[in-house]
Design a protein around this motif. Structure first.
Motif, short mmCIF file in Angstrom:
data_model
loop_
_atom_site.label_atom_id
_atom_site.label_comp_id
_atom_site.label_asym_id
_atom_site.label_seq_id
_atom_site.Cartn_x
_atom_site.Cartn_y
_atom_site.Cartn_z
N TRP A 96 83.83 13.95 14.97
CA TRP A 96 83.14 14.19 13.54
C TRP A 96 84.02 14.60 12.19
O TRP A 96 85.20 14.34 12.36
CB TRP A 96 82.86 15.75 14.04
N LEU A 97 83.05 14.16 11.36
CA LEU A 97 83.85 14.73 9.71
C LEU A 97 83.42 15.24 8.97
O LEU A 97 82.45 16.12 9.42
CB LEU A 97 83.34 13.61 9.15
N ALA A 98 85.18 16.64 8.50
CA ALA A 98 84.02 17.61 7.49
C ALA A 98 84.43 17.87 6.48
O ALA A 98 85.33 16.82 5.83
CB ALA A 98 84.36 18.74 8.66
N CYS A 99 83.58 18.14 5.72
CA CYS A 99 83.83 18.64 4.38
C CYS A 99 84.24 20.25 3.77
O CYS A 99 85.17 20.90 5.92
CB CYS A 99 82.82 19.17 3.53
N ALA A 100 85.04 21.03 3.26
CA ALA A 100 86.33 21.60 3.07
C ALA A 100 85.57 23.01 3.63
O ALA A 100 85.96 24.17 4.37
CB ALA A 100 86.81 22.23 1.95
N GLU A 101 84.30 22.91 3.45
CA GLU A 101 82.87 23.97 3.87
C GLU A 101 82.83 24.52 4.81
O GLU A 101 82.79 24.96 5.48
CB GLU A 101 81.55 24.25 2.97
N HIS A 102 82.74 23.29 5.79
CA HIS A 102 82.45 23.23 7.29
C HIS A 102 83.15 22.62 7.78
O HIS A 102 83.09 22.55 9.53
CB HIS A 102 81.02 21.91 7.49
N ARG A 103 84.74 22.80 7.69
CA ARG A 103 85.14 22.70 8.67
C ARG A 103 85.72 23.85 10.03
O ARG A 103 85.67 23.38 10.73
CB ARG A 103 87.21 22.44 7.89
N GLU A 104 86.10 24.91 9.29
CA GLU A 104 85.96 26.01 10.01
C GLU A 104 84.56 26.35 11.19
O GLU A 104 85.14 26.47 12.21
CB GLU A 104 86.05 27.31 9.58
N HIS A 105 83.46 25.91 10.51
CA HIS A 105 82.48 26.04 11.32
C HIS A 105 82.08 24.89 12.67
O HIS A 105 82.04 24.79 13.83
CB HIS A 105 80.41 26.03 10.39
N LEU A 106 82.47 23.85 11.92
CA LEU A 106 82.17 22.26 13.35
C LEU A 106 83.70 22.43 13.85
O LEU A 106 83.61 22.43 15.34
CB LEU A 106 82.39 20.98 12.43
N SER A 107 84.92 22.73 13.75
CA SER A 107 86.45 23.57 14.71
C SER A 107 85.20 24.68 15.52
O SER A 107 85.59 24.46 16.85
CB SER A 107 87.11 23.76 13.86
N GLN A 108 84.91 25.17 15.29
CA GLN A 108 84.42 26.73 16.60
C GLN A 108 83.87 26.14 17.22
O GLN A 108 83.73 26.48 18.67
CB GLN A 108 83.89 27.96 15.06
N PHE A 109 82.27 25.36 16.58
CA PHE A 109 81.59 24.86 17.56
C PHE A 109 82.41 24.34 18.77
O PHE A 109 81.74 24.23 19.62
CB PHE A 109 80.91 23.99 16.88
N LEU A 110 82.77 23.05 18.41
CA LEU A 110 84.04 22.67 19.08
C LEU A 110 84.85 23.34 20.76
O LEU A 110 84.57 22.79 21.01
CB LEU A 110 84.49 21.09 18.37
N GLY A 111 85.67 24.09 19.63
CA GLY A 111 86.24 24.55 20.16
C GLY A 111 86.21 26.13 21.29
O GLY A 111 86.66 26.17 22.29
N VAL A 112 84.72 26.67 21.48
CA VAL A 112 84.40 27.16 21.70
C VAL A 112 83.66 26.74 23.37
O VAL A 112 84.51 27.22 24.05
CB VAL A 112 83.07 28.84 21.66
N ARG A 113 83.64 25.28 23.08
CA ARG A 113 83.13 24.70 24.51
C ARG A 113 84.51 24.34 25.01
O ARG A 113 84.67 23.21 25.80
CB ARG A 113 82.03 23.54 23.77
N GLY A 114 85.86 23.84 24.70
CA GLY A 114 86.58 23.64 25.51
C GLY A 114 86.81 21.87 24.56
O GLY A 114 87.51 20.88 25.07
N PHE A 115 85.97 21.03 23.92
CA PHE A 115 86.11 19.85 23.48
C PHE A 115 87.37 19.27 21.93
O PHE A 115 87.46 18.22 21.94
CB PHE A 115 84.45 19.61 22.51
N LEU A 116 87.93 20.71 21.15
CA LEU A 116 88.24 20.02 19.90
C LEU A 116 89.55 19.93 20.60
O LEU A 116 90.60 20.75 21.36
CB LEU A 116 87.90 21.47 19.29
N LYS A 117 90.14 18.37 20.17
CA LYS A 117 91.64 18.08 20.61
C LYS A 117 92.63 18.35 19.13
O LYS A 117 93.74 18.51 19.24
CB LYS A 117 91.81 16.34 21.27
N ASP A 118 92.03 17.88 17.86
CA ASP A 118 93.05 17.58 16.46
C ASP A 118 92.20 17.71 15.50
O ASP A 118 91.43 17.29 15.50
CB ASP A 118 93.50 16.53 16.59
N VAL A 119 92.55 18.04 13.97
CA VAL A 119 91.59 18.42 12.69
C VAL A 119 93.13 17.70 12.13
O VAL A 119 94.03 18.37 11.82
CB VAL A 119 91.74 20.02 12.88
N VAL A 120 92.26 17.24 11.49
CA VAL A 120 93.57 16.72 10.74
C VAL A 120 93.08 15.43 9.30
O VAL A 120 92.03 15.62 9.15
CB VAL A 120 94.20 14.33 11.76
#
Length: 71
Positions: free
Chosen positions: A36-60
């Motif tokens: 997924w791509l994120a702007c500065a404003e939505h990076r945290e929200h999208l990261s949290q969405f994926l993170g609580v599901r155990g899906f997030l692997k990396d943010v670059v």
């Protein structure tokens, strides 16, 4: 038409500056990375969405992202 990638957040048209690499272990092999791509404003929200599901692997930072072979 702009070639700049845009944020994946619903309704957002801002330029993407982050790549969120993720994987759903129930349907993807361990090495598979969806993005997924994120702007500065939505990076945290999208990261949290994926993170609580155990899906997030990396943010670059977008400019530093290199897609893995075969993606």
């Amino acid at each position: 038409m702009s070639e700049t990638p845009i944020c994946s957040a619903k309704g957002c048209r801002a330029d993407a500056v982050w790549v969120l690499a993720w994987n759903n272990p129930k349907i993807h092999t361990p090495e598979r990375r969806k993005t997924w791509l994120a702007c500065a404003e939505h990076r945290e929200h999208l990261s949290q969405f994926l993170g609580v599901r155990g899906f997030l692997k990396d943010v670059v930072k977008f400019e530093d992202w290199e897609a893995p072979e075969g993606s």
